[in-house]
Design a protein around this motif. Structure first.
Motif, PDB file in Angstrom:
ATOM      1  N   ALA A 134       0.828  -1.209   0.000  1.00 39.92           N
ATOM      2  CA  ALA A 134       0.000   0.000   0.000  1.00 39.92           C
ATOM      3  C   ALA A 134       0.863   1.259   0.000  1.00 39.92           C
ATOM      4  CB  ALA A 134      -0.923  -0.001   1.212  1.00 39.92           C
ATOM      5  N   VAL A 135       1.969   1.241   0.725  1.00 38.33           N
ATOM      6  CA  VAL A 135       2.858   2.405   0.775  1.00 38.33           C
ATOM      7  C   VAL A 135       3.480   2.668  -0.595  1.00 38.33           C
ATOM      8  CG1 VAL A 135       5.103   3.184   1.650  1.00 38.33           C
ATOM      9  CG2 VAL A 135       3.357   2.376   3.236  1.00 38.33           C
ATOM     10  N   ALA A 136       3.956   1.614  -1.260  1.00 42.18           N
ATOM     11  CA  ALA A 136       4.533   1.792  -2.590  1.00 42.18           C
ATOM     12  C   ALA A 136       3.501   2.354  -3.557  1.00 42.18           C
ATOM     13  CB  ALA A 136       5.082   0.458  -3.105  1.00 42.18           C
ATOM     14  N   ALA A 137       2.273   1.844  -3.476  1.00 37.93           N
ATOM     15  CA  ALA A 137       1.213   2.345  -4.355  1.00 37.93           C
ATOM     16  C   ALA A 137       0.914   3.808  -4.060  1.00 37.93           C
ATOM     17  CB  ALA A 137      -0.042   1.498  -4.181  1.00 37.93           C
ATOM     18  N   ARG A 138       0.874   4.158  -2.772  1.00 44.99           N
ATOM     19  CA  ARG A 138       0.593   5.549  -2.390  1.00 44.99           C
ATOM     20  C   ARG A 138       1.689   6.484  -2.885  1.00 44.99           C
ATOM     21  NH1 ARG A 138      -0.706   9.837  -2.070  1.00 44.99           N
ATOM     22  NH2 ARG A 138      -1.632  11.062  -0.368  1.00 44.99           N
ATOM     23  N   LEU A 139       2.929   5.999  -2.899  1.00 48.35           N
ATOM     24  CA  LEU A 139       4.056   6.797  -3.382  1.00 48.35           C
ATOM     25  C   LEU A 139       4.169   6.764  -4.907  1.00 48.35           C
ATOM     26  CD1 LEU A 139       6.721   5.748  -0.719  1.00 48.35           C
ATOM     27  CD2 LEU A 139       5.591   7.981  -0.899  1.00 48.35           C
ATOM     28  N   ASN A 140       3.329   5.918  -5.525  1.00 44.34           N
ATOM     29  CA  ASN A 140       3.290   5.822  -6.984  1.00 44.34           C
ATOM     30  C   ASN A 140       4.595   5.276  -7.556  1.00 44.34           C
ATOM     31  OD1 ASN A 140       1.465   6.087  -9.122  1.00 44.34           O
ATOM     32  ND2 ASN A 140       2.399   7.981  -9.831  1.00 44.34           N
ATOM     33  N   VAL A 141       5.181   4.301  -6.831  1.00 48.29           N
ATOM     34  CA  VAL A 141       6.430   3.671  -7.277  1.00 48.29           C
ATOM     35  C   VAL A 141       6.299   2.159  -7.173  1.00 48.29           C
ATOM     36  CG1 VAL A 141       7.831   5.633  -6.527  1.00 48.29           C
ATOM     37  CG2 VAL A 141       7.478   3.707  -4.963  1.00 48.29           C
ATOM     38  N   GLY A 142       7.184   1.456  -7.874  1.00 46.91           N
ATOM     39  CA  GLY A 142       7.227   0.009  -7.739  1.00 46.91           C
ATOM     40  C   GLY A 142       8.080  -0.401  -6.557  1.00 46.91           C
ATOM     41  N   LEU A 143       7.863  -1.601  -6.067  1.00 44.37           N
ATOM     42  CA  LEU A 143       8.703  -2.126  -4.985  1.00 44.37           C
ATOM     43  C   LEU A 143       9.983  -2.717  -5.548  1.00 44.37           C
ATOM     44  CD1 LEU A 143       6.312  -3.909  -2.455  1.00 44.37           C
ATOM     45  CD2 LEU A 143       7.895  -2.055  -1.961  1.00 44.37           C
ATOM     46  N   VAL A 144       9.845  -3.615  -6.513  1.00 44.59           N
ATOM     47  CA  VAL A 144      11.018  -4.262  -7.112  1.00 44.59           C
ATOM     48  C   VAL A 144      10.763  -4.485  -8.601  1.00 44.59           C
ATOM     49  CG1 VAL A 144      11.992  -5.429  -5.091  1.00 44.59           C
ATOM     50  CG2 VAL A 144      10.064  -6.456  -6.263  1.00 44.59           C
ATOM     51  N   GLU A 145      11.842  -4.509  -9.362  1.00 47.65           N
ATOM     52  CA  GLU A 145      11.761  -4.777 -10.788  1.00 47.65           C
ATOM     53  C   GLU A 145      12.876  -5.736 -11.187  1.00 47.65           C
ATOM     54  OE1 GLU A 145      11.451  -1.217 -13.256  1.00 47.65           O
ATOM     55  OE2 GLU A 145      10.880  -0.070 -11.470  1.00 47.65           O
ATOM     56  N   LYS A 146      12.613  -6.498 -12.248  1.00 45.81           N
ATOM     57  CA  LYS A 146      13.605  -7.426 -12.819  1.00 45.81           C
ATOM     58  C   LYS A 146      14.181  -8.333 -11.717  1.00 45.81           C
ATOM     59  CE  LYS A 146      14.598  -4.264 -16.615  1.00 45.81           C
ATOM     60  NZ  LYS A 146      15.611  -3.437 -17.318  1.00 45.81           N
ATOM     61  N   ALA A 147      15.486  -8.272 -11.509  1.00 52.12           N
ATOM     62  CA  ALA A 147      16.122  -9.187 -10.548  1.00 52.12           C
ATOM     63  C   ALA A 147      16.340  -8.552  -9.176  1.00 52.12           C
ATOM     64  CB  ALA A 147      17.459  -9.685 -11.107  1.00 52.12           C
ATOM     65  N   GLU A 148      15.704  -7.397  -8.924  1.00 53.43           N
ATOM     66  CA  GLU A 148      15.867  -6.744  -7.621  1.00 53.43           C
ATOM     67  C   GLU A 148      15.336  -7.624  -6.496  1.00 53.43           C
ATOM     68  OE1 GLU A 148      15.640  -1.942  -8.228  1.00 53.43           O
ATOM     69  OE2 GLU A 148      13.754  -3.044  -8.235  1.00 53.43           O
ATOM     70  N   SER A 189      23.615   5.933   1.259  1.00 51.32           N
ATOM     71  CA  SER A 189      23.394   6.467  -0.094  1.00 51.32           C
ATOM     72  C   SER A 189      22.238   5.694  -0.723  1.00 51.32           C
ATOM     73  CB  SER A 189      24.661   6.329  -0.944  1.00 51.32           C
ATOM     74  OG  SER A 189      24.418   6.793  -2.259  1.00 51.32           O
ATOM     75  N   ALA A 190      21.033   6.210  -0.530  1.00 51.21           N
ATOM     76  CA  ALA A 190      19.840   5.515  -1.013  1.00 51.21           C
ATOM     77  C   ALA A 190      18.683   6.498  -1.077  1.00 51.21           C
ATOM     78  CB  ALA A 190      19.487   4.355  -0.083  1.00 51.21           C
ATOM     79  N   ASP A 191      17.654   6.116  -1.817  1.00 51.77           N
ATOM     80  CA  ASP A 191      16.415   6.899  -1.847  1.00 51.77           C
ATOM     81  C   ASP A 191      15.516   6.398  -0.719  1.00 51.77           C
ATOM     82  OD1 ASP A 191      17.055   8.470  -4.049  1.00 51.77           O
ATOM     83  OD2 ASP A 191      16.419   6.924  -5.457  1.00 51.77           O
ATOM     84  N   VAL A 192      15.127   7.306   0.166  1.00 50.38           N
ATOM     85  CA  VAL A 192      14.352   6.941   1.350  1.00 50.38           C
ATOM     86  C   VAL A 192      13.027   7.697   1.372  1.00 50.38           C
ATOM     87  CG1 VAL A 192      14.289   6.954   3.880  1.00 50.38           C
ATOM     88  CG2 VAL A 192      16.446   6.489   2.681  1.00 50.38           C
ATOM     89  N   CYS A 193      11.933   6.962   1.593  1.00 51.32           N
ATOM     90  CA  CYS A 193      10.617   7.575   1.783  1.00 51.32           C
ATOM     91  C   CYS A 193       9.922   6.870   2.947  1.00 51.32           C
ATOM     92  CB  CYS A 193       9.746   7.429   0.535  1.00 51.32           C
ATOM     93  SG  CYS A 193      10.230   8.471  -0.841  1.00 51.32           S
ATOM     94  N   MET A 194       9.103   7.613   3.658  1.00 51.52           N
ATOM     95  CA  MET A 194       8.340   7.006   4.750  1.00 51.52           C
ATOM     96  C   MET A 194       6.900   7.530   4.722  1.00 51.52           C
ATOM     97  SD  MET A 194       8.922   7.023   8.898  1.00 51.52           S
ATOM     98  CE  MET A 194       7.909   8.445   9.319  1.00 51.52           C
ATOM     99  N   SER A 220       4.290   3.478  11.033  1.00 50.46           N
ATOM    100  CA  SER A 220       5.158   4.148  10.066  1.00 50.46           C
ATOM    101  C   SER A 220       5.955   3.094   9.315  1.00 50.46           C
ATOM    102  CB  SER A 220       6.126   5.104  10.774  1.00 50.46           C
ATOM    103  OG  SER A 220       5.428   6.142  11.424  1.00 50.46           O
ATOM    104  N   LEU A 221       6.042   3.250   7.997  1.00 46.07           N
ATOM    105  CA  LEU A 221       6.778   2.280   7.193  1.00 46.07           C
ATOM    106  C   LEU A 221       7.726   3.022   6.254  1.00 46.07           C
ATOM    107  CD1 LEU A 221       5.556  -0.994   5.667  1.00 46.07           C
ATOM    108  CD2 LEU A 221       6.762   0.627   4.194  1.00 46.07           C
ATOM    109  N   ILE A 222       8.960   2.539   6.197  1.00 49.06           N
ATOM    110  CA  ILE A 222      10.009   3.185   5.419  1.00 49.06           C
ATOM    111  C   ILE A 222      10.405   2.304   4.237  1.00 49.06           C
ATOM    112  CG2 ILE A 222      12.350   4.130   5.477  1.00 49.06           C
ATOM    113  CD1 ILE A 222      11.995   4.407   8.541  1.00 49.06           C
ATOM    114  N   LEU A 223      10.481   2.908   3.055  1.00 52.84           N
ATOM    115  CA  LEU A 223      11.013   2.236   1.869  1.00 52.84           C
ATOM    116  C   LEU A 223      12.405   2.786   1.582  1.00 52.84           C
ATOM    117  CD1 LEU A 223       8.150   2.008  -0.802  1.00 52.84           C
ATOM    118  CD2 LEU A 223       8.895   0.282   0.840  1.00 52.84           C
ATOM    119  N   VAL A 224      13.360   1.883   1.451  1.00 52.15           N
ATOM    120  CA  VAL A 224      14.727   2.260   1.118  1.00 52.15           C
ATOM    121  C   VAL A 224      15.087   1.581  -0.188  1.00 52.15           C
ATOM    122  CG1 VAL A 224      17.124   2.280   1.902  1.00 52.15           C
ATOM    123  CG2 VAL A 224      15.274   2.337   3.589  1.00 52.15           C
TER     124      VAL A 224
END
Length: 230
Positions: A134-148, A189-194, A220-224
């Motif tokens: 739900a957090v990834a969707a709210r941020l309008n980003v994917g969680l993982v792609e390809k071999a991530e 060194s990363a992109d961080v959103c919460m 609270s949930l953090i995506l790194v």
């Protein structure tokens, strides 16, 4: 005939993310269990009530679940909760136990589920939308792609080594450790959103480690994620 225990995932906060199956099970179950001392204290209960106001007419079983790492206190509360559920199942009534997100992801419900199943009662898990999806969707980003790789990390425990992993890191349940977690994220060194309280009325979005408040709430949930290539 004994009743069945259903562990019902209600999603992360937005009542519109409650699944059709979850809503059906709640409607059909004569007893609703909530992980709280009073039903009004349960966020999961309030989420379902917003989608299904008739929930107020249901018999509710409060199951207190203390926020502690004391193993003896936790074991005692789990055993007491399981015993309370089993008494209702013995009456032939089904119980729908409401839990945030998905019951299979760091859910306190699982402890009750395991004990009740071991005692020989029928149990079933009803999936809910996990908070990190739900957090990834709210941020309008994917969680993982390809071999991530995707790593889901309970950040109330040490996270230093986990943050070195490649791919997307999901930090959940930082609680009182948020200050320590923030300091480690600022050095990374990363992109961080919460998102705090994703899908709820008091939702807040923070788009960098520096923006994250040290007193952020429990939900609270953090995506790194890896730094985007320029």
């Amino acid at each position: 005939m004994r009743g069945t225990l259903y562990g019902v995932g209600v999603g992360p906060g937005d009542p519109e993310l409650l699944t059709l199956k979850a809503l059906r099970v709640v409607r059909e179950a004569p007893v609703i269990a909530v992980p709280a001392e009073q039903k009004e204290e349960s966020v999961a209960y309030r989420i379902v009530r917003a989608a299904y106001p008739e929930l107020e007419q249901k018999e509710v079983l409060p199951v207190p679940m203390p926020m502690t790492k004391d193993k003896q206190r936790l074991a005692a509360s789990h055993e007491a909760g399981a015993a309370a559920v089993e008494r209702i199942l013995e009456e032939g009534k089904d119980v729908a136990f409401l839990t945030l997100g998905d019951p299979t992801v760091y859910s306190t419900y699982l402890y009750i589920h395991r004990l009740v199943a071991q005692a020989g009662y029928a149990t079933e898990i009803v999936s809910g939308i996990p908070s990190f999806c739900a957090v990834a969707a709210r941020l309008n980003v994917g969680l993982v792609e390809k071999a991530e790789l995707l790593h889901v990390i309970p950040s109330s425990y040490p996270v230093e080594e986990a943050l070195k992993l490649s791919g997307t890191r999901v930090l959940m349940k930082a609680g009182k450790k948020m200050g320590q977690v923030k300091a480690q994220l600022e050095a990374l060194s990363a992109d961080v959103c919460m998102i705090e309280n994703c899908g709820m009325e008091n939702e807040k979005i923070y788009r960098s480690a520096e923006e994250i408040p040290e007193d952020a709430g429990y939900y609270s949930l953090i995506l790194v994620k890896e730094k985007a290539e320029q």
